[in-house]
Write a protein that holds these residues in place. Structure first.
Motif, PDB file in Angstrom:
ATOM      1  N   ASP A  18       0.814  -1.227   0.000  1.00 35.17           N
ATOM      2  CA  ASP A  18       0.000   0.000   0.000  1.00 35.17           C
ATOM      3  C   ASP A  18       0.842   1.269   0.000  1.00 35.17           C
ATOM      4  O   ASP A  18       0.504   2.242   0.694  1.00 35.17           O
ATOM      5  N   VAL A  19       1.911   1.289  -0.777  1.00 38.76           N
ATOM      6  CA  VAL A  19       2.718   2.506  -0.867  1.00 38.76           C
ATOM      7  C   VAL A  19       2.309   3.393  -2.036  1.00 38.76           C
ATOM      8  O   VAL A  19       2.765   4.529  -2.137  1.00 38.76           O
ATOM      9  N   LEU A 151      10.312   0.050 -11.952  1.00 39.48           N
ATOM     10  CA  LEU A 151       9.995   1.310 -11.304  1.00 39.48           C
ATOM     11  C   LEU A 151       9.708   0.980  -9.853  1.00 39.48           C
ATOM     12  O   LEU A 151       8.694   0.334  -9.547  1.00 39.48           O
ATOM     13  N   LEU A 152      10.590   1.361  -8.960  1.00 34.88           N
ATOM     14  CA  LEU A 152      10.426   1.059  -7.540  1.00 34.88           C
ATOM     15  C   LEU A 152       9.641   2.178  -6.883  1.00 34.88           C
ATOM     16  O   LEU A 152      10.092   3.329  -6.850  1.00 34.88           O
ATOM     17  N   VAL A 153       8.478   1.858  -6.354  1.00 34.32           N
ATOM     18  CA  VAL A 153       7.623   2.847  -5.703  1.00 34.32           C
ATOM     19  C   VAL A 153       7.828   2.768  -4.198  1.00 34.32           C
ATOM     20  O   VAL A 153       7.652   1.712  -3.582  1.00 34.32           O
ATOM     21  N   GLY A 154       8.237   3.887  -3.621  1.00 31.33           N
ATOM     22  CA  GLY A 154       8.385   4.001  -2.180  1.00 31.33           C
ATOM     23  C   GLY A 154       7.320   4.923  -1.609  1.00 31.33           C
ATOM     24  O   GLY A 154       6.675   5.680  -2.342  1.00 31.33           O
ATOM     25  N   GLY A 159       9.503   6.189   8.229  1.00 26.36           N
ATOM     26  CA  GLY A 159      10.135   4.883   8.064  1.00 26.36           C
ATOM     27  C   GLY A 159      10.224   4.434   6.616  1.00 26.36           C
ATOM     28  O   GLY A 159      10.897   3.442   6.315  1.00 26.36           O
ATOM     29  N   ALA A 160       9.565   5.159   5.717  1.00 25.87           N
ATOM     30  CA  ALA A 160       9.516   4.744   4.314  1.00 25.87           C
ATOM     31  C   ALA A 160      10.873   4.840   3.632  1.00 25.87           C
ATOM     32  O   ALA A 160      11.170   4.062   2.720  1.00 25.87           O
ATOM     33  N   ILE A 161      11.703   5.803   4.060  1.00 24.83           N
ATOM     34  CA  ILE A 161      13.003   5.953   3.407  1.00 24.83           C
ATOM     35  C   ILE A 161      13.829   4.683   3.579  1.00 24.83           C
ATOM     36  O   ILE A 161      14.440   4.181   2.627  1.00 24.83           O
ATOM     37  N   SER A 162      13.840   4.133   4.766  1.00 21.94           N
ATOM     38  CA  SER A 162      14.583   2.887   5.001  1.00 21.94           C
ATOM     39  C   SER A 162      14.018   1.749   4.156  1.00 21.94           C
ATOM     40  O   SER A 162      14.774   0.980   3.546  1.00 21.94           O
ATOM     41  N   PHE A 194       7.214  16.048   2.376  1.00 19.00           N
ATOM     42  CA  PHE A 194       7.379  15.278   1.137  1.00 19.00           C
ATOM     43  C   PHE A 194       8.658  15.673   0.393  1.00 19.00           C
ATOM     44  O   PHE A 194       9.418  14.813  -0.057  1.00 19.00           O
ATOM     45  N   ALA A 195       8.911  16.963   0.278  1.00 22.71           N
ATOM     46  CA  ALA A 195      10.103  17.430  -0.440  1.00 22.71           C
ATOM     47  C   ALA A 195      11.375  16.956   0.248  1.00 22.71           C
ATOM     48  O   ALA A 195      12.343  16.542  -0.418  1.00 22.71           O
ATOM     49  N   GLN A 196      11.386  16.986   1.572  1.00 23.94           N
ATOM     50  CA  GLN A 196      12.568  16.522   2.290  1.00 23.94           C
ATOM     51  C   GLN A 196      12.750  15.009   2.139  1.00 23.94           C
ATOM     52  O   GLN A 196      13.890  14.522   2.044  1.00 23.94           O
ATOM     53  N   THR A 197      11.646  14.284   2.119  1.00 17.90           N
ATOM     54  CA  THR A 197      11.726  12.838   1.906  1.00 17.90           C
ATOM     55  C   THR A 197      12.331  12.533   0.541  1.00 17.90           C
ATOM     56  O   THR A 197      13.229  11.687   0.411  1.00 17.90           O
TER      57      THR A 197
END
Length: 237
Positions: A18-19, A151-154, A159-162, A194-197
């Motif tokens: 569910d990302v 295409l890798l969707v994050g 915690g999503a960055i990890s 969001f921009a920082q992520t």
């Protein structure tokens, strides 16, 4: 990767469940169609599927993005394997008394890819990269069998960055071509900026292009993604 005239083919994979895989796949499809390109899509497996109300399901959303009718025939062509329980597909299949071997799934995907003449073919996985997809096999096993650019969707949650960078590292270890990382904006108001992520993912992605997929507004981000994967808006299909 091949350009639009020979057809671009991509596997939309997730770093987690569910990302926003379908959000990204649908945006890509709409942008391609808006630029005059022919598009096909396939999501071979779906669990948590309600056969009585599926317009807003992942297969339903993909069909809508394609401009296809929401009929049983179109549904079966889009998603041949569908299970009711919102579990990993092998678990959901077992509840329905079914086996779910990987080989027939690979065969269906490979046949569709071989037969298509579309300018863009989008194949969407299920769950996260390492989510069990079939008996004894994960989503990554399907990717390695098909050898499509990924295409890798994050996600954009805490915690999503990890999760995203871990998935990216696994793809590299398995010698998969990663066309881009797409960070799907989280819908929660308390999600990290969001921009920082995006900036942090890009810092650690080691040269892989990183794009953002906002949850509102236009599909401009998807038009940029089209160009990145070899489908050039403005060219004749």
């Amino acid at each position: 990767m091949a350009g639009a005239m020979n057809g671009a083919r991509v596997f939309v994979a997730g770093s987690h469940t569910d990302v926003g895989k379908t959000h990204v796949a649908c945006g890509l499809i709409r942008a391609a169609r808006a630029s005059g390109f022919s598009v096909e899509a396939l999501k071979p497996i779906a669990s948590g599927f309600d056969g009585a109300d599926w317009a807003d399901s992942d297969p339903g959303r993909l069909l809508d993005a394609l401009g296809r009718p929401l009929t049983d025939d179109e549904l079966h062509r889009m998603t041949p394997w569908r299970f009711a329980a919102p579990l990993a597909p092998p678990m959901a299949a077992k509840l329905e008394g079914q086996a779910l071997p990987l080989a027939p799934i690979v065969d269906v995907c490979a046949a569709r890819l071989a037969a298509t003449t579309a300018d863009l073919f989008v194949l969407e996985g299920v769950g996260g990269l390492m989510s069990p997809l079939a008996d004894g096999a994960t989503g990554l096993d399907l990717m390695t069998a098909l050898t499509l650019p990924v295409l890798l969707v994050g996600g954009g949650y805490l915690g999503a960055i990890s999760h995203t960078l871990t998935a990216l590292e696994v793809l590299r270890m398995r010698d998969q071509t990663v066309a881009a990382v797409v960070v799907s904006q989280d819908a929660q108001a308390d999600a990290p900026d969001f921009a920082q992520t995006l900036a942090l993912v890009a810092t650690h992605a080691s040269g892989v292009p990183v794009l953002g997929a906002p949850r509102s507004g236009s599909d401009d981000w998807a038009a940029d993604l089209l160009a990145l994967i070899g489908v050039q808006p403005g060219e004749s299909a």
